[in-house]
Design a protein around this motif. Structure first.
Motif, PDB file in Angstrom:
ATOM      1  N   LEU A 122      70.054  64.621  63.475  1.00 40.64           N
ATOM      2  CA  LEU A 122      70.557  63.292  63.852  1.00 40.64           C
ATOM      3  C   LEU A 122      71.101  62.565  62.637  1.00 40.64           C
ATOM      4  CD1 LEU A 122      67.796  61.961  66.273  1.00 40.64           C
ATOM      5  CD2 LEU A 122      70.159  62.504  66.852  1.00 40.64           C
ATOM      6  N   TYR A 123      70.321  62.532  61.567  1.00 37.15           N
ATOM      7  CA  TYR A 123      70.734  61.796  60.382  1.00 37.15           C
ATOM      8  C   TYR A 123      71.904  62.468  59.675  1.00 37.15           C
ATOM      9  CZ  TYR A 123      67.228  58.295  61.075  1.00 37.15           C
ATOM     10  OH  TYR A 123      66.503  57.244  61.607  1.00 37.15           O
ATOM     11  N   GLU A 124      71.994  63.776  59.729  1.00 34.58           N
ATOM     12  CA  GLU A 124      73.154  64.476  59.169  1.00 34.58           C
ATOM     13  C   GLU A 124      74.410  64.125  59.972  1.00 34.58           C
ATOM     14  OE1 GLU A 124      75.398  66.571  56.590  1.00 34.58           O
ATOM     15  OE2 GLU A 124      73.256  66.175  56.363  1.00 34.58           O
ATOM     16  N   GLN A 125      74.295  64.119  61.302  1.00 36.83           N
ATOM     17  CA  GLN A 125      75.424  63.743  62.164  1.00 36.83           C
ATOM     18  C   GLN A 125      75.855  62.302  61.898  1.00 36.83           C
ATOM     19  OE1 GLN A 125      77.108  65.445  64.803  1.00 36.83           O
ATOM     20  NE2 GLN A 125      76.176  67.302  64.001  1.00 36.83           N
ATOM     21  N   MET A 126      74.891  61.393  61.694  1.00 37.69           N
ATOM     22  CA  MET A 126      75.224  60.001  61.383  1.00 37.69           C
ATOM     23  C   MET A 126      75.940  59.909  60.046  1.00 37.69           C
ATOM     24  SD  MET A 126      72.077  57.657  62.697  1.00 37.69           S
ATOM     25  CE  MET A 126      70.739  58.717  62.175  1.00 37.69           C
ATOM     26  N   LYS A 127      75.468  60.659  59.059  1.00 36.37           N
ATOM     27  CA  LYS A 127      76.082  60.664  57.729  1.00 36.37           C
ATOM     28  C   LYS A 127      77.535  61.110  57.804  1.00 36.37           C
ATOM     29  CE  LYS A 127      75.484  62.810  53.206  1.00 36.37           C
ATOM     30  NZ  LYS A 127      74.696  63.798  52.444  1.00 36.37           N
ATOM     31  N   GLU A 128      77.812  62.068  58.685  1.00 31.14           N
ATOM     32  CA  GLU A 128      79.169  62.583  58.853  1.00 31.14           C
ATOM     33  C   GLU A 128      80.021  61.697  59.768  1.00 31.14           C
ATOM     34  OE1 GLU A 128      78.552  66.536  60.297  1.00 31.14           O
ATOM     35  OE2 GLU A 128      77.748  67.249  58.395  1.00 31.14           O
ATOM     36  N   GLY A 129      79.409  60.675  60.346  1.00 32.91           N
ATOM     37  CA  GLY A 129      80.146  59.783  61.242  1.00 32.91           C
ATOM     38  C   GLY A 129      80.305  60.321  62.644  1.00 32.91           C
TER      39      GLY A 129
END
Length: 67
Positions: A24-31
């Motif tokens: 989830l946080y990786e996806q958020m970081k990538e936008g």
């Protein structure tokens, strides 16, 4: 009751998306995933409508790739 502004916490987001916290946080970081909303001093939540919209985009991406 308006469900567009229903807040859900991380365990529910994980259950609905199938993603674990790190993903989830990786996806958020990538936008690529909606960011949470701060709802308290040490608490965040996501709008259910934002998570649902993300799911619909994923389905649309799958369908357009298959065409």
């Amino acid at each position: 009751m308006r469900t567009t502004n229903t807040f859900i916490r991380r365990p529910d987001v994980e259950r609905l998306t199938g993603l674990k916290t790190s993903s989830l946080y990786e996806q958020m970081k990538e936008g690529n995933f909606p960011r949470p909303i701060k709802i308290g001093a040490k608490a965040v939540a996501w709008r259910l409508a934002d998570v649902t919209e993300w799911q619909e985009r994923k389905i649309a991406q799958r369908d357009s790739a298959a065409a």
